[in-house]
Structures are given as structure tokens and as C-alpha cells.
Design a protein around this motif. Sequence first.
Motif, short mmCIF file in Angstrom:
data_model
loop_
_atom_site.label_atom_id
_atom_site.label_comp_id
_atom_site.label_asym_id
_atom_site.label_seq_id
_atom_site.Cartn_x
_atom_site.Cartn_y
_atom_site.Cartn_z
N PRO A 93 0.84 -1.20 0.00
CA PRO A 93 0.00 0.00 0.00
C PRO A 93 0.87 1.24 0.00
N LEU A 94 0.34 2.35 -0.51
CA LEU A 94 1.04 3.63 -0.39
C LEU A 94 0.70 4.16 0.99
N ARG A 95 1.68 4.17 1.88
CA ARG A 95 1.40 4.38 3.30
C ARG A 95 1.16 5.83 3.65
N GLN A 96 1.50 6.75 2.72
CA GLN A 96 1.31 8.17 3.02
C GLN A 96 -0.10 8.64 2.70
N MET A 97 -0.93 7.77 2.08
CA MET A 97 -2.28 8.23 1.77
C MET A 97 -3.33 7.27 2.31
N SER A 98 -4.58 7.77 2.41
CA SER A 98 -5.66 6.95 2.95
C SER A 98 -5.96 5.77 2.04
N LEU A 99 -6.68 4.78 2.58
CA LEU A 99 -7.09 3.63 1.75
C LEU A 99 -7.89 4.14 0.55
N LEU A 100 -8.75 5.14 0.82
CA LEU A 100 -9.59 5.69 -0.25
C LEU A 100 -8.72 6.22 -1.40
N ASP A 101 -7.70 7.00 -1.05
CA ASP A 101 -6.86 7.59 -2.10
C ASP A 101 -5.97 6.54 -2.77
N ASN A 102 -5.59 5.49 -2.03
CA ASN A 102 -4.86 4.39 -2.64
C ASN A 102 -5.65 3.82 -3.82
N VAL A 103 -6.98 3.69 -3.63
CA VAL A 103 -7.82 3.13 -4.69
C VAL A 103 -8.14 4.21 -5.73
N ALA A 104 -8.43 5.43 -5.25
CA ALA A 104 -8.82 6.51 -6.17
C ALA A 104 -7.71 6.77 -7.19
N ALA A 117 -13.92 4.71 -6.00
CA ALA A 117 -13.06 4.02 -5.05
C ALA A 117 -13.85 3.60 -3.82
N SER A 118 -14.75 4.46 -3.37
CA SER A 118 -15.46 4.12 -2.14
C SER A 118 -16.41 2.95 -2.40
N SER A 119 -17.00 2.87 -3.62
CA SER A 119 -17.86 1.71 -3.85
C SER A 119 -17.04 0.43 -3.98
N LEU A 120 -15.82 0.55 -4.52
CA LEU A 120 -14.95 -0.64 -4.58
C LEU A 120 -14.54 -1.10 -3.18
N LEU A 121 -14.24 -0.13 -2.33
CA LEU A 121 -13.84 -0.49 -0.96
C LEU A 121 -15.02 -1.12 -0.21
N GLU A 122 -16.24 -0.60 -0.47
CA GLU A 122 -17.43 -1.24 0.10
C GLU A 122 -17.51 -2.70 -0.35
#
Lengths: 250, 281
Positions: A91-102, A129-134
Motif C-alpha cells: 500500500p502507499l502508506r502516506q495516503m488513505s485507503l480511499l486515495d490508494n484506490v482513487a 473508489a469508495s464503492s470498490l472499498l465497500e
Amino acid sequence: MKVSRLSVSDVTVSFGGLRALEKVNLELDDNQLLGFIGPNGAGKTTLMRVIMGLIRPQSGTVCLNGTDITKLPTVQRVHAGLALGQQIVKPLRQMSLLDNVALAVGGQKLLSPLHALLARSRNVERDTASSLLERVGLGTEMQKRPNEVPLGHLKRLEVARALALRPELLLLDEPLAGLSKPEASAMADLIAGLPRSGLSVILIEHNLPEVMRVCPNIYVQANGRGLALGPADEIMAMPEVRQAYLGKDV
Amino acid sequence: MDYEIVVLTNMAIGILFALSLNVITGFCGQVSLGHAAFLGIGAYTSAILTKAGWPLVATFLPAMAMAALVGLVVGMASLRVRHDFLAITTMGVVFLFTGIVRKQDFLGGEIGIAGIPAPDFGRPGLLVMALACVLLYLIFTIRIRKSWAGFAYDSIAEDEDTARLLGVNVPRFKLFAFVAGTAGAGLAGALYAHQVRFIGPDSFGFVESISVLAMVIVGGIGSIWGVILAAAALSALPQFFQIIDDFKLLVYGLLLFGAMRFAPDGVDGLLRRLFQRGTAP
């Protein structure tokens, strides 16, 4: 004429004197979930990396949807419809999970810096991204940083990020490794639900019970050679497969 | 008044120079130990042109273009080598630059170029021009930061292999950072040449490259406002205190070491932490 989603022909890879892959062939149609198994050192990850363009084969070709991609760099393969979920989560640790996917949803914006300079809003990509994370069960943790969530969730993030690339062929390298039994089972169910028209999945796994449970077809590789490809139960009944796995005649 | 104008102009040039390295090292994560070479390329290009009768403003574009052209070549090296090896490669660039300049008569050789014409609009005019250049470059870097380019750079700076797998065209973004960053340094060089009106190979050596790197690291790698603050302070201090100027490499080296050891995210990080402590319940 029907064109294969993926077609690997006579791929050979050597690292120094070591033959990691020896004339490997693999065909995969659309809307498939293929289990990819083999003992340690069989060259599974090497083949995945060849398909992604992270390793150049000494000989042989890789075709995606009938187009030869053997000489394409990785980033162009990604934009042509390939995605890889890596064995060791990155994961890119400097950004949120949301932004990792976005970021992965960004598509064309990531190809040219000038194009990227003109684009400011991330809203559309964040919605996707948020629907994918859901979908992968991380709906409540989107705003967290990767360091704040357990490994099992990072494995799911890896899948969500790969899906964000809208792939036609998704390669998942040991997504169940390191997960508890219930987590692994839930992840396998998630993966089993992915293939559809326009998306095939190759699942590399050591967790044989889960592979047998969710994958209709299995490809076996041992010592850098393709051993067998076919329906799961038939494959596991083959003496050479059992020998490769158990290391002796049975 | 004149002295204040000189100090302020030097600060503005220092800020522009540091902001330009911030694009390469801060945003894109590519260490450069040779950034002063691009300041030099801009300075020499602009000085030669104004001595040939060009107005200063007209030399900005060629100065930026020359620096960016060489920057593009160095950027290509960054596609092949990474981390420590890139640092050494870029260090080589600055030695190569001073080495070549020393041997070229048309660049003044060891002696350098003297008698660079004063800008028509005088010292206050040069300050205004420098401030305008800083402002434009600042707007440009903020645009990078806030756009998808900044988003992509975040991923490259952290892990370029992962960035590639997420569809980021890493080579193009790296080259863009090198071109944009070295063009900025070239512009700073053009202003610098007409501020000091005498340039020589020693003005653009390794010490200057370390000084500007210290500004970026002390400010906080990638932080625009932190870098501006650090660049303003570090370019003004040697002008007020002769001793800092005499022991520049020692002072900047200590600052670099101190920042890396005690405040890896620089002034920006320190202020953030202070602020957060202040607002914590």
C-alpha cells in the motif's frame, strides 16, 4: 474465431544459470477463474511477473486479447487491461485507503503529466473508489492510513486497487497468504464472485482447499514447466500432480 | 535601502532555486546533488545573451530552455539509476559542469564572466522581477501539488514500482519533474547573474548544490511553504553573518544532518507537530 483473453506461448526465463520457466504455455478464456498452483520454486510468481512485464522472457510471447504485449512496458499493459495484486502487499502508506484506490481509478490522468496538471478534482474517482472499498468489505475504514489497519484488510485493499484499474485480466498472487481461516475463506468467496463477462481472474495460491473450493479450473506448474491444466478434481487426481506436490510416488 | 534590496533579491532568487529543486526531490522523490549546475547553465546563458545586447527579460526563456534540455538528459539517467546511485550521478553533473566551464574560453574559463550589464530597470526593478518570477513559479508548483500530477508524484516518491502497477506512467512524470525543476533553476540563474553581475565556475559548484538541498530538507521535503521559509532564512543568513558565509558547507552540512536526524519532515513537520499538540484536547 474466438480470441483468448490470455495466451502465453513458449515462455522461457532464466536467471543466470537457473531456468525459472521452460517453454511455458497457458491459455485462458474470458469470464474464467483459474487456480494456479505449484510447489515452492515452481515459477508461479515469475510467470505472473512475465505477464505483467516486470520480467522480460528470453523467448516466447504473451498475448492479451490476441494482441502481442511481450514488448510493452508494464504501465501500458496496465492500461491495456492487466492488473496484479501482489503477494507482499504494497500500500502507499502516506495516503488513505480511499486515495490508494482513487489513484488507480485515475486511468488516463496518470499517463501524461500535462493531462494530470489540468485535472484537479478527485471526487468522481473517490466515489468509484469508495464503492470498490465497500465491495471488498472496507467501507468503514476508507479514511484510515494503511498503517492503521491489519494485514487482512491490506490484502483486501490490494484487490480493490487492482479492480480499480478496470482490468480484463486480474492476476492475484497469494491473496490468502497470512490470513486466518475465516478471513481466507471470505477472501476466496470475494474472489469467486469477481469473474464476469469482460473479466478473467488467475488466482495463485498455496491454500489448496480454498482453491479447490472456488476454482472450476486449475493450472499446475512445477520446476518451471507447465504440468497440467483442466477441471479441478481431475487435476488433483493426476499422479504427476500428486507427485510434484508430495515429492514421492503415491 | 540598496542593501535591503540586494538581500531581498537574493532571498527571492534562493526561494525560486529551492522551489525548483523541491519539484524534483520533494514532489518526485529524486535526490539531486547537482542542482547548482542548472543554476549555472541559466546564469551563463542569460549573461552571454545580455552581453550580446539582449534585454534581460528576453533571456529568461533561453536560460530556462538550456537548463531544461540538460535537465532532460539527467532525468533520463533517473530512469535507469535510483536512490544512492542517482545521487552520485547528479553529483557528477555538477562536477562535469564546472569542469567544462573552466576549459571554455567563450564562457570565461577559470575567470568567469564579468561586466554583466545591469538591468535597465535598476536594482528595485530586478527585485520586482525576481518576486514576479517566484510568484509565477509558486503558482505552478501549487498547481502541481493540488492536481492529479501531485497525486501521481506522491505515489512515485513513495514506491515507483507500485505506482507503475497502478497505471502511473513513471518515466514521463519523472522527466517532467526534471524538466520543470531544472527550468526553474535556469530562471533563478538568469536573475542571479544580473544580481551579482559577475559569474564564475565556483558560483555553481557542489557547495551550492548542497546549500539548496539543505533548504529543501530543512524546510520539509515536498512542503512548499516549509521550503520557502527555509530558503528565505538560509539565503539571508550568510548575508547578515559573515561567519556563516565563511563556513557555509559546515553550517549547511550540520543543518542537513540535524534535520535528517531530529526532524526528518523539516520545519513543516515541526510546525505541524507543534500545532497539533496545541490543539489536542
